[in-house]
Design an enzyme around this catalytic site. Structure first.
Site, short mmCIF file in Angstrom:
data_model
loop_
_atom_site.label_atom_id
_atom_site.label_comp_id
_atom_site.label_asym_id
_atom_site.label_seq_id
_atom_site.Cartn_x
_atom_site.Cartn_y
_atom_site.Cartn_z
N HIS A 272 35.17 53.83 35.58
CA HIS A 272 36.63 54.63 34.47
C HIS A 272 37.99 55.28 36.37
CE1 HIS A 272 37.73 58.27 32.77
NE2 HIS A 272 38.51 58.69 33.86
N ASP B 245 26.81 52.24 31.59
CA ASP B 245 27.80 51.48 32.22
C ASP B 245 29.56 51.73 31.25
OD1 ASP B 245 29.44 50.42 34.01
OD2 ASP B 245 28.62 48.75 33.63
N GLU C 252 33.53 57.39 37.42
CA GLU C 252 34.19 57.58 38.16
C GLU C 252 34.23 57.96 39.31
OE1 GLU C 252 38.50 59.98 37.69
OE2 GLU C 252 36.24 60.83 37.07
#
Length: 636
Positions: free
Chosen positions: A529, A577, A586
Site C-alpha cells: 500500500h 497481500d 502499508e
C-alpha cells in the site's frame, strides 16, 4: 752417537741397492705414482736435483704403494677436510636436499613471489542484508529536491511548494520524509524516527562502520533534522508555535488530498495545507529529543552540533511552557485520526534525558528523574499498554536510557532513588517480554502480540526487540550476567533469544514462510500500500482519480520499495497481500526505524559486537570532583 730409536736400531739412513728396490716392488699388483712433491722436497734438502735413492724409512713413509683396498676406499669416500664422508651418503644427502627444495622451498618461494591479495570479508549475516534494504526505505520516502546519490530510480523531486505560503519560513517547508504510503508529512512520528535512528548510531557506530552504512545513516538523519529545524524558529530562544504537519486530510473530506487522491508525490498539484500548533508539549519534547540525539551523532561537526543543541533547547522550552501543556493533536482533525498523542509526560522524560546527554546540564537530569514527572507519566505503574515502545509511548525507552546512566556511571545522590526505580521497572518490562511469564499473548507462529491484536503490529514488535537486545548489551558491557524476574534468574541470552526469534519471524520464519520486509528473501509482499511504488514511472501523469486504477490493480507493484516493513499479519498469523488493506500492507517511518534499530543491534557482521560505552556520555562532564594532585616531595 745417536739416541736410541724406539722402534729399534739407529736413526742412520742406510743406502739400498737399486736392484733390491726393483725386486721389492716387482711383485706388486700395480705401481702407484710416487709423491713427486715429496721427492722434490727431499732432493732440495739434499741439495741434489737429480734422482736420489731414498732410505728405507723414507720409502716406507712416502713411496709405499697403495693396495687395492685403499684404492677402493678412495673411490667410495670423499675427504671434505674435517670429515671423510661416504660418496653414497653424500649422494643421498644431495638428492634429498634437491627433493626437499622442490617440495618445500619452491612452493614457499612461489607463494612469496606472487602478488598479495587480501582475503575478502566474511559473508554478511541475514540481519545485515535486511538492514541494507531497511535503510533504503528512508531514501524512498524523501520529499523535496532529491540528491543525485539518492539511489531510488523511480523517485524524483516532489513537494517543492510545501509551505510556500508561509511568510516566516524562508523557502517553505521543503524536504523531510513522507510518513507512509500516503504523501503526508507528519512531524510527530518523523521526529520519533530521527530520534531512534540517532540512538541506534550512538549505541552501534562501530557496527554501521563495519557494514559500510555509517555515512548513509548519518545522511538520512541530517535529511530529517535539517527539515525539523525549519518547522519552528530554531534561531530564537523563545517560540510560540511549531508547524506540525504538511498535507493530509480530514476524515470524510472529498476534496483532493493525500488521502482522497492516488498519485505519485511527483505529480501532486492539489493544495497541501500546513498545520500549526500553538500548544504541543509532546511534539516539542519529541523534537527536542530528535535534535539533541542528532547533536551527539554529529559531534564531529561542531557548528552543526551546536545548531542542533540550540534548536533542541528552544523547542523543549516551548514544550515546558505552562501555557503550552497540551497534546499537539488535541482538537486537530488533520492529526488526531492518524497520530493522536495520548500524553506528554513521557516526552518530557525522553526529551530531558537526551538533552542531558547532549549538554551535560544537570537541570535536565533533575527533570528526567523528578518524582512528579514519573508520577504523572505513570512510569512506575506496570501496565501492558505502556510497557512497549511506540511513537506515542516513550516511557520504556526513556527509563532504559536512564538505567544506562545508572549502570555505566552510577551517579548516586541525588538521582539514585529514582534511577533505581526506573531500573526495576525496566527489568520488569523485560520480564514481560519473556514467553514463560505469559504477560503478552503469542500467535501460534511465535509473534508477541503487543497491541491487543490491532493493525500494523510489527512496528511494536521491532521496537521491543531493539530494547530487549540493547538491555542485554548493557548487561554484557557492565559484566552483569542477568537479572531477576521474581524468584527466577534470567540471563541476558534469554533476551537475545527473544529479540532474534521476533526479528526472524519478520524475516520469514513464520507459518506463511513470508518475509515482511520487501525485497528480502524469496517471498515477500508484492502489493504494498504505497502510492509511489504502485504507479509506474512511465512519463505519464495520472490524475487524482485516475491513479486509483493502480491501487485496485491485481498486478504486483511496478516499483519494488526495498526495505519497507509492511504492517504485518493478524493475531492468527494470517496475512493478506492486498494493496487496499493498509493494515496489512502499508509501511511507515515509525515502523521501519524500529526494524533498523533491531537489525543493527543483532548483526555481528565483521565480528563486531556490543555497544559503544562512551559516545552517549561525550557531553556529560565528570560526575565527581577529581582528586587534587599530590603535593610536591618535601625537601630540606
Amino acid at each position: 752417537m745417536h739416541s736410541s730409536n724406539m722402534w729399534g736400531g739407529t736413526y742412520e739412513v742406510q743406502r739400498i741397492d737399486q736392484k733390491i728396490e726393483e725386486d721389492q716392488f716387482k711383485n706388486s699388483r700395480e705401481m702407484e705414482d710416487w709423491d713427486r712433491a715429496s721427492l722434490l722436497y727431499q732432493e732440495q734438502i739434499n741439495g741434489n736435483n737429480n734422482s736420489h735413492e731414498l732410505d728405507q724409512v723414507q720409502q716406507s713413509w712416502l713411496l709405499a704403494p697403495q693396495d687395492q683396498s685403499r684404492k677402493n676406499r678412495k673411490n667410495k669416500y670423499v675427504d671434505l677436510g674435517c670429515i671423510i664422508v661416504s660418496k653414497k651418503v653424500l649422494k643421498w644427502a644431495f638428492w634429498s636436499f634437491i627433493v626437499a627444495f622442490i617440495v618445500i622451498a619452491m612452493p614457499v618461494i612461489i607463494a612469496k613471489s606472487l602478488p598479495k591479495h587480501k582475503s575478502g570479508p566474511p559473508p554478511a549475516d541475514n540481519y545485515t542484508i535486511a538492514l541494507h534494504k531497511a535503510l533504503l526505505f528512508f531514501n524512498a520516502q524523501k520529499s523535496g529536491k532529491l540528491p543525485k546519490h539518492n539511489g531510488i530510480k523511480w523517485r524524483g523531486n516532489s513537494g517543492l511548494k510545501d509551505g510556500s505560503k508561509l511568510t516566516d519560513v524562508k523557502g517553505g517547508l521543503v524536504g523531510g520524509y513522507y510518513d507512509s504510503g500516503e504523501n503526508t508529512k507528519y512531524h510527530f512520528p518523523m521526529a520519533f524516527a530521527m530520534t531512534m535512528l540517532s540512538w541506534s548510531v550512538i549505541e552501534y557506530p562501530h557496527k554501521y562502520e563495519a557494514i559500510n552504512e555509517y555515512d548513509h545513516v548519518r545522511d538520512l538523519i541530517k535529511w530529517g533534522t535539517d527539515y525539523l529545524l525549519k518547522t519552528f524558529n530554531s534561531s530564537a530562544d523563545q517560540i510560540d508555535k511549531i508547524y506540525s504537519q504538511v498535507g493530509g486530510a480530514q476524515n470524510g473530506s472529498k476534496v483532493p488530498s493525500d488521502v482522497t487522491c492516488w498519485q505519485r508525490p511527483e505529480d501532486m498539484t492539489y493544495d497541501r495545507p500546513v498545520q500549526t500548533c500553538y500548544a504541543g508539549a509532546d511534539l516539542g519534547g519529541e523534537m527536542a529529543a530528535a535534535l539533541a540525539a542528532a547533536s551527539i551523532v554529529f559531534r564531529d561537526n561542531n557548528a552543526y552540533s551546536k545548531k542542533l543543541i540550540k534548536g533542541a533547547k528552544t523547542v523543549f522550552r516551548f514544550a515546558r511552557d505552562g501555557g503550552k501543556r497540551a497534546p499537539y493533536s488535541r482538537d486537530n482533525q488533520w492529526a488526531a485520526p492518524y497520530y493522536n498523542s495520548t500524553g506528554y509526560y513521557d516526552e518530557y522524560m525522553w526529551g530531558a534525558t537526551w538533552l542531558y546527554y547532549a549538554t551535560g546540564n544537570n537541570s535536565y537530569a533533575s527533570l528526567a528523574t523528578n518524582a512528579g514527572i514519573a508520577k504523572n507519566a505513570k512510569a512506575l505503574m506496570m501496565n501492558t499498554n505502556t510497557s512497549y515502545l511506540s511513537w506515542d509511548n516513550k516511557l520504556p525507552a526513556a527509563m532504559l536510557l536512564l538505567t544506562r546512566f545508572r549502570m555505566f556511571l552510577n551517579p548516586g545522590f541525588p538521582y539514585e532513588q529514582t534511577l533505581m526505580q526506573y531500573h526495576n521497572v525496566t527489568q520488569l518490562n523485560m520480564c514481560s517480554y519473556i514467553k514463560q511469564f505469559q504477560v503478552y499473548n503469542r500467535t501460534r507462529g511465535g509473534l508477541i502480540v503487543l497491541n491487543k491484536g490491532g493493525p500494523k503490529p510489527l512496528q511494536y514488535v521491532a521496537n521491543t526487540a531493539f530494547l530487549a537486545n540493547l538491555f542485554a548489551d548493557y548487561m554484557d558491557s557492565t559484566g552483569v550476567p542477568g537479572w531477576y524476574c521474581g524468584p527466577y534468574f534470567l540471563r541476558h541470552s534469554d533476551l537475545r533469544n527473544f529479540a532474534q526469534t521476533q526479528v526472524e519471524y519478520m524475516l520469514g520464519k513464520n507459518p506463511l514462510h513470508m518475509s515482511y520486509v520487501v525485497g528480502f528473501g524469496n517471498k515477500y509482499p508484492k502489493h504494498v500500500h504505497h502510492r509511489a511504488a504502485s504507479i509506474p514511472k512511465n512519463g505519464e501523469k495520472y490524475t487524482c482519480k485516475g491513479g486509483f486504477k493502480w491501487r485496485d490493480s491485481k498486478k504486483p507493484n511496478p516499483n519494488t520499495i526495498d526495505g519497507a516493513m509492511v504492517g504485518g499479519p493478524d493475531r492468527f498469523d494470517k496475512f493478506k497481500d492486498n494493496r487496499q488493506l493498509d493494515r496489512y500492507t502499508e509501511p511507515t517511518l515509525a515502523g521501519n526505524v524500529g526494524l533498523v534499530a533491531a537489525l543493527i543491534s543483532l548483526t555481528t557482521t565483521g565480528g563486531v559486537t556490543g555497544v559503544d560505552r562512551n559516545l552517549i556520555f561525550s557531553g556529560v562532564p565528570p560526575l565527581y570532583t577529581p582528586s587534587p594532585p599530590p603535593p610536591a616531595p618535601w625537601r630540606p
